[in-house]
Design a protein around this motif. Sequence first.
Motif, PDB file in Angstrom:
ATOM      1  N   ARG A   1       6.370  -2.930  -1.189  1.00 45.49           N
ATOM      2  CA  ARG A   1       5.110  -2.879  -0.459  1.00 45.49           C
ATOM      3  C   ARG A   1       4.282  -4.147  -0.701  1.00 45.49           C
ATOM      4  NH1 ARG A   1       2.610   1.602   1.488  1.00 45.49           N
ATOM      5  NH2 ARG A   1       4.069   2.908   0.309  1.00 45.49           N
TER       6      ARG A   1
ATOM      7  N   VAL B   1       7.234  -7.171   5.196  1.00 46.99           N
ATOM      8  CA  VAL B   1       6.012  -7.696   4.579  1.00 46.99           C
ATOM      9  C   VAL B   1       6.028  -9.212   4.744  1.00 46.99           C
ATOM     10  CG1 VAL B   1       5.896  -5.809   2.897  1.00 46.99           C
ATOM     11  CG2 VAL B   1       7.038  -7.951   2.277  1.00 46.99           C
TER      12      VAL B   1
ATOM     13  N   ILE C   1       5.571   1.393   6.052  1.00 46.35           N
ATOM     14  CA  ILE C   1       6.468   1.169   4.924  1.00 46.35           C
ATOM     15  C   ILE C   1       6.632   2.428   4.061  1.00 46.35           C
ATOM     16  CG2 ILE C   1       4.697   0.351   3.309  1.00 46.35           C
ATOM     17  CD1 ILE C   1       6.723  -1.915   2.554  1.00 46.35           C
ATOM     18  N   ASN C   2       7.877   2.712   3.691  1.00 43.83           N
ATOM     19  CA  ASN C   2       8.222   3.715   2.682  1.00 43.83           C
ATOM     20  C   ASN C   2       7.766   5.137   3.016  1.00 43.83           C
ATOM     21  OD1 ASN C   2       9.368   1.659   1.171  1.00 43.83           O
ATOM     22  ND2 ASN C   2       7.576   1.385  -0.134  1.00 43.83           N
TER      23      ASN C   2
ATOM     24  N   ARG D   1       9.083  -1.108   9.640  1.00 50.23           N
ATOM     25  CA  ARG D   1       8.110  -0.416   8.791  1.00 50.23           C
ATOM     26  C   ARG D   1       7.286  -1.428   7.997  1.00 50.23           C
ATOM     27  NH1 ARG D   1      11.595   4.613   6.189  1.00 50.23           N
ATOM     28  NH2 ARG D   1      10.911   6.122   7.746  1.00 50.23           N
ATOM     29  N   PRO D   2       6.192  -1.901   8.573  1.00 53.02           N
ATOM     30  CA  PRO D   2       5.391  -2.917   7.877  1.00 53.02           C
ATOM     31  C   PRO D   2       4.557  -2.348   6.741  1.00 53.02           C
ATOM     32  CG  PRO D   2       4.366  -2.321   9.953  1.00 53.02           C
ATOM     33  CD  PRO D   2       5.692  -1.609   9.911  1.00 53.02           C
ATOM     34  N   GLY D   3       4.194  -3.255   5.829  1.00 51.89           N
ATOM     35  CA  GLY D   3       3.247  -2.922   4.785  1.00 51.89           C
ATOM     36  C   GLY D   3       1.822  -2.974   5.312  1.00 51.89           C
TER      37      GLY D   3
ATOM     38  N   GLN E   1      16.842   0.313  10.091  1.00 51.09           N
ATOM     39  CA  GLN E   1      15.456   0.618   9.730  1.00 51.09           C
ATOM     40  C   GLN E   1      15.090  -0.268   8.548  1.00 51.09           C
ATOM     41  OE1 GLN E   1      14.049   4.848   9.179  1.00 51.09           O
ATOM     42  NE2 GLN E   1      14.329   4.280   7.031  1.00 51.09           N
ATOM     43  N   TRP E   2      14.024  -1.077   8.707  1.00 53.16           N
ATOM     44  CA  TRP E   2      13.694  -2.049   7.668  1.00 53.16           C
ATOM     45  C   TRP E   2      12.213  -2.053   7.334  1.00 53.16           C
ATOM     46  CZ3 TRP E   2      16.695  -5.255  11.534  1.00 53.16           C
ATOM     47  CH2 TRP E   2      18.058  -5.294  11.208  1.00 53.16           C
ATOM     48  N   ASN E   3      11.909  -2.284   6.053  1.00 52.10           N
ATOM     49  CA  ASN E   3      10.560  -2.605   5.633  1.00 52.10           C
ATOM     50  C   ASN E   3      10.251  -4.055   5.996  1.00 52.10           C
ATOM     51  OD1 ASN E   3      10.355  -0.061   4.510  1.00 52.10           O
ATOM     52  ND2 ASN E   3      10.398  -0.760   2.381  1.00 52.10           N
TER      53      ASN E   3
END
Length: 220
Positions: free
Chosen positions: A175, A204, A115-116, A154-156, A200-202
């Motif tokens: 996050r 959670v 993530i981020n 993009r996992p936390g 593209q993704w976060n």
Amino acid sequence: MTRIAVVGGHGQVALHLLSILGQAGHQPVALVRTEDHRADVEARGAELRLLDIEQQDAAAFAESFAGCEAVVFAAGGGADGNIERKRTVDLEGSLKSIEGARQAGIRRFVQLSAINVDEPVADDTEPVWRAYVEAKRDADAALRASELDWTIIRPGALTDDEPTGLVALGAEVPRAEVTRADVAAVLAAVLDAPATIGHQWNLVGGDVPVGQAVADAVAG
């Protein structure tokens, strides 16, 4: 049935992914460094192929991808404090996977990131964490610049809790924690959704079922 290569096929997320892919009617191909992992991956319905991410070149990656229609890069250097492995596994492993897919004529490529990682890294960031973030950042940039049909998840912070099947997925998701099993479920879901290409993704934990979360993220 689609044959899907999973780079880093004995990782904690990857093992969940192998099972999910098999249950969905795909044939997962676990790329691992040692025969010691055979029982674990075959128990999840995967074919084992040997690949040393750090020591072998892109041509060897392409050979390992033979007969596959998609690649998932799920490898990571781990929390071992080894800065060098953040480069050789998280970055160079991804770069060789991208080139190997190109050489093998495979267009579909899904990458497990963090993530981020595009955000600036603070000057006082712990060196190993800095190396990890920078490796993931550069790997994502290389994949986005490629001609492949890519999706980046993009996992936390990852947990080993039981899967919930409920997530929050999107470009601006803040996050938080997410289970490894739920991450694997999202990876499998985007593989089966061509509309996720170029996104593209976060990711959670949340309150939306995985399938719906993917559809909502695509809809934007």
